[in-house]
Design an enzyme around this catalytic site. Structure first.
Site, PDB file in Angstrom:
ATOM      1  N   GLU A 230      -3.901  -8.350 -12.710  1.00  0.00           N
ATOM      2  CA  GLU A 230      -3.631  -6.843 -12.060  1.00  0.00           C
ATOM      3  C   GLU A 230      -2.340  -7.333 -11.529  1.00  0.00           C
ATOM      4  OE1 GLU A 230      -5.991  -4.412  -9.469  1.00  0.00           O
ATOM      5  OE2 GLU A 230      -7.991  -4.971 -11.252  1.00  0.00           O
TER       6      GLU A 230
ATOM      7  N   ASP B  26      -1.341  -2.286 -12.019  1.00  0.00           N
ATOM      8  CA  ASP B  26      -2.183  -1.362 -11.308  1.00  0.00           C
ATOM      9  C   ASP B  26      -1.038  -1.031 -10.850  1.00  0.00           C
ATOM     10  OD1 ASP B  26      -3.745  -0.856  -9.624  1.00  0.00           O
ATOM     11  OD2 ASP B  26      -3.960  -3.079  -8.397  1.00  0.00           O
TER      12      ASP B  26
ATOM     13  N   ASN C 293      -6.410  -9.129  -8.068  1.00  0.00           N
ATOM     14  CA  ASN C 293      -4.571  -9.069  -7.743  1.00  0.00           C
ATOM     15  C   ASN C 293      -3.471 -10.464  -7.487  1.00  0.00           C
ATOM     16  OD1 ASN C 293      -4.905  -5.900  -7.449  1.00  0.00           O
ATOM     17  ND2 ASN C 293      -6.684  -6.629  -6.159  1.00  0.00           N
TER      18      ASN C 293
ATOM     19  N   GLU D  76      -8.312   4.529 -10.689  1.00  0.00           N
ATOM     20  CA  GLU D  76      -8.588   4.446 -10.283  1.00  0.00           C
ATOM     21  C   GLU D  76      -8.380   5.919  -9.334  1.00  0.00           C
ATOM     22  OE1 GLU D  76      -5.884   1.242  -8.617  1.00  0.00           O
ATOM     23  OE2 GLU D  76      -4.702   3.146  -7.822  1.00  0.00           O
TER      24      GLU D  76
ATOM     25  N   GLU E 253     -13.708  -5.700  -8.879  1.00  0.00           N
ATOM     26  CA  GLU E 253     -12.532  -5.890  -8.502  1.00  0.00           C
ATOM     27  C   GLU E 253     -12.208  -6.613  -6.931  1.00  0.00           C
ATOM     28  OE1 GLU E 253      -9.309  -2.506  -8.118  1.00  0.00           O
ATOM     29  OE2 GLU E 253      -7.853  -3.998  -7.623  1.00  0.00           O
TER      30      GLU E 253
HETATM   31  P1  C2E Z   1      -4.908  -1.458  -5.351  1.00  0.00           P
HETATM   32  O1  C2E Z   1      -5.512  -3.511  -6.323  1.00  0.00           O
HETATM   33  O2  C2E Z   1      -4.676  -1.157  -6.215  1.00  0.00           O
HETATM   34  O3  C2E Z   1      -6.595  -2.146  -5.369  1.00  0.00           O
HETATM   35  C1  C2E Z   1      -6.745  -0.634  -4.459  1.00  0.00           C
HETATM   36  C2  C2E Z   1      -6.676  -0.275  -2.629  1.00  0.00           C
HETATM   37  O4  C2E Z   1      -7.918   1.305  -2.876  1.00  0.00           O
HETATM   38  C3  C2E Z   1      -7.430  -0.572  -2.278  1.00  0.00           C
HETATM   39  O5  C2E Z   1      -7.500  -0.928  -1.144  1.00  0.00           O
HETATM   40  C4  C2E Z   1      -8.715  -0.540  -2.090  1.00  0.00           C
HETATM   41  O6  C2E Z   1      -9.736  -0.405  -1.018  1.00  0.00           O
HETATM   42  C5  C2E Z   1      -8.937   1.627  -2.417  1.00  0.00           C
HETATM   43  N1  C2E Z   1      -9.575   2.400  -3.020  1.00  0.00           N
HETATM   44  C6  C2E Z   1     -10.339   1.926  -3.819  1.00  0.00           C
HETATM   45  N2  C2E Z   1     -10.991   3.163  -4.085  1.00  0.00           N
HETATM   46  C7  C2E Z   1     -10.334   4.776  -3.687  1.00  0.00           C
HETATM   47  C8  C2E Z   1     -10.655   5.715  -3.543  1.00  0.00           C
HETATM   48  O7  C2E Z   1     -11.445   6.185  -3.988  1.00  0.00           O
HETATM   49  N3  C2E Z   1      -9.905   6.662  -2.582  1.00  0.00           N
HETATM   50  C9  C2E Z   1      -8.853   5.923  -1.772  1.00  0.00           C
HETATM   51  N4  C2E Z   1      -8.017   6.024  -1.117  1.00  0.00           N
HETATM   52  N5  C2E Z   1      -8.814   4.514  -1.769  1.00  0.00           N
HETATM   53  C10 C2E Z   1      -9.417   3.760  -2.737  1.00  0.00           C
HETATM   54  P2  C2E Z   1      -7.345  -2.638   0.094  1.00  0.00           P
HETATM   55  O8  C2E Z   1      -8.338  -2.862  -1.017  1.00  0.00           O
HETATM   56  O9  C2E Z   1      -6.293  -1.876   1.201  1.00  0.00           O
HETATM   57  O10 C2E Z   1      -6.303  -2.833  -0.341  1.00  0.00           O
HETATM   58  C11 C2E Z   1      -4.490  -2.449  -1.129  1.00  0.00           C
HETATM   59  C12 C2E Z   1      -3.876  -3.489  -1.966  1.00  0.00           C
HETATM   60  O11 C2E Z   1      -3.535  -4.733  -1.790  1.00  0.00           O
HETATM   61  C13 C2E Z   1      -4.542  -3.284  -3.605  1.00  0.00           C
HETATM   62  O12 C2E Z   1      -4.033  -2.125  -3.892  1.00  0.00           O
HETATM   63  C14 C2E Z   1      -3.205  -4.461  -4.034  1.00  0.00           C
HETATM   64  O13 C2E Z   1      -2.340  -4.425  -4.666  1.00  0.00           O
HETATM   65  C15 C2E Z   1      -3.555  -5.742  -3.163  1.00  0.00           C
HETATM   66  N6  C2E Z   1      -4.343  -6.172  -2.181  1.00  0.00           N
HETATM   67  C16 C2E Z   1      -5.950  -6.662  -2.352  1.00  0.00           C
HETATM   68  N7  C2E Z   1      -6.440  -7.888  -2.040  1.00  0.00           N
HETATM   69  C17 C2E Z   1      -5.324  -7.961  -2.979  1.00  0.00           C
HETATM   70  C18 C2E Z   1      -4.874  -9.989  -2.978  1.00  0.00           C
HETATM   71  O14 C2E Z   1      -6.271 -10.152  -3.473  1.00  0.00           O
HETATM   72  N8  C2E Z   1      -3.774 -10.426  -3.851  1.00  0.00           N
HETATM   73  C19 C2E Z   1      -2.909  -9.680  -3.591  1.00  0.00           C
HETATM   74  N9  C2E Z   1      -1.738 -10.503  -3.980  1.00  0.00           N
HETATM   75  N10 C2E Z   1      -3.047  -7.919  -3.962  1.00  0.00           N
HETATM   76  C20 C2E Z   1      -4.598  -7.718  -2.712  1.00  0.00           C
HETATM   77 MG    MG Z   2      -5.855  -3.579  -7.784  1.00  0.00          MG
HETATM   78 MG    MG Z   3      -4.233   0.052  -7.576  1.00  0.00          MG
HETATM   79 MG    MG Z   4      -3.171   0.218  -5.134  1.00  0.00          MG
END
Ligand code: C2E
Ligand code: MG
Ligand code: MG
Ligand code: MG
Length: 290
Positions: free
Chosen positions: A149, A179, A117, A236, A59
């Site tokens: 997603e 998601d 995403n 997740e 992802e």
């Molecule tokens: P998401 O798509 O649900 O991605 C999972 C988030 O949880 C990611 O945070 C990831 O780093 C974190 N994560 C993964 N495994 C674990 C775990 O075991 N424990 C915990 N506590 N956290 C974990 P991140 O990278 O800060 O992204 C946050 C959200 O931002 C994402 O949630 C997604 O909704 C959004 N996002 C990220 N990249 C993009 C993008 O390119 N475009 C859009 N529209 N949204 C994005």
């Molecule tokens: Mg995601």
């Molecule tokens: Mg998620």
């Molecule tokens: Mg999320």
């Protein structure tokens, strides 16, 4: 199941939600500059098959490498991009990088599914899906290896807006994933109308599910719902060995993602990680009951 989910969600889920407090939102003009100067970089987090540990795909998770402020995480800039008309450009930039990285991996014999995403504005725009299919064709990416997603809460905020565009994407055999499932209060009836093929269970119901009856109940009923709808499931937030072992014993969820398996990492680390993962796998997979 539907009723149970509603009861559980209304009564119990809210205090469990993980949405931590993050620093303030970024400055829109600075973000526009950052996007234009190529400061947005994809990191990638693997999704693995629980039954055998095979790596299903990765992802893309975007980061902003700010020249003065260091790394800025998406929670601080996605909504700003959305509100200031920059989300289309941002998502194109994420998609462009992801498809180019995927091409590199394919050239090294790795066929990985790539998940991106996206927001509701992205998928319901006429231009973005067109851009996605065009880019995929140019980079040799099979459309059925692409996954978009969308969060459950975004989807359910405008279910009618979504219906038409998701149907169009699905016709092209692009994968569609809901998601953070469990935080958006959708019903079985609503889900049945959407041609999504994957459901990602929010980490607030996955991490420590083995120790918490509420999480466990929500987790179980979500799996049952996905099974009824023929959707594949992703857990997740698999953060530790206990979470992993629980999913192994359960033997019902298809894919897993989380810090226990791998943190999001820059593209160039994926190949090394894959090798380490294959060494680590022995002992992590439980024999399956038939
Ligand atoms: P998401 O798509 O649900 O991605 C999972 C988030 O949880 C990611 O945070 C990831 O780093 C974190 N994560 C993964 N495994 C674990 C775990 O075991 N424990 C915990 N506590 N956290 C974990 P991140 O990278 O800060 O992204 C946050 C959200 O931002 C994402 O949630 C997604 O909704 C959004 N996002 C990220 N990249 C993009 C993008 O390119 N475009 C859009 N529209 N949204 C994005
Ligand atoms: Mg995601
Ligand atoms: Mg998620
Ligand atoms: Mg999320």
């Amino acid at each position: 199941f539907e009723r149970l989910c509603q009861v559980l969600a209304q009564g119990q889920a809210a205090p469990l939600l993980p949405k931590g407090s993050h620093g303030g939102l970024c400055d829109p003009a600075d973000l526009a500059r950052g996007i234009a100067s190529g400061e947005l970089i994809n990191h990638y987090q693997p999704k693995v098959v629980l039954a055998n540990g095979a790596v299903d795909g990765v992802e893309a998770l975007v980061r902003w490498q700010h020249p003065r402020q260091g790394i800025i995480y998406p929670d601080q800039f996605i909504s700003v991009a959305e509100q200031h008309g920059m989300i289309e450009e941002l998502s194109r930039c994420v998609m462009r990088q992801a498809l180019s990285d995927a091409r590199f991996w394919r050239q090294h014999g790795l066929s990985l599914n790539i998940a991106i995403n996206v927001t509701m504005n992205n998928i319901s725009s006429l231009l973005f899906p067109e851009f996605v299919t065009q880019m995929a064709m140019e980079t040799g990416m099979p459309l059925d290896h692409l996954v978009l997603e969308v969060t459950e809460s975004q989807l359910m905020a405008e279910p009618l807006k979504a219906l038409d565009s998701v149907a169009r994407l699905r016709l092209k055999r692009i994968g569609l994933s809901i998601d953070d499932f469990g935080t958006g209060y959708s019903s079985l009836a609503q889900l049945r109308d959407f041609p999504f093929n994957e459901l990602k269970i929010d980490r607030s119901f996955v991490h420590q599910a083995s120790r918490d009856p509420t999480r466990k109940a929500i987790f179980d009923s979500t799996l049952a719902m996905a099974e009824q709808l023929g959707m594949s499931t992703v857990a997740e937030g698999v953060e530790d060995a206990e979470d992993w072992d629980y999913l192994q014993k359960l033997g019902r969820c298809h894919l897993a993602q989380g810090y226990f398996i791998a943190r999001p990492m820059p593209a160039e680390k994926i190949v090394d990680w894959l090798q380490q993962w294959h060494h680590r796998l022995e002992g992590l997979i439980a024999p399956r009951k038939k």
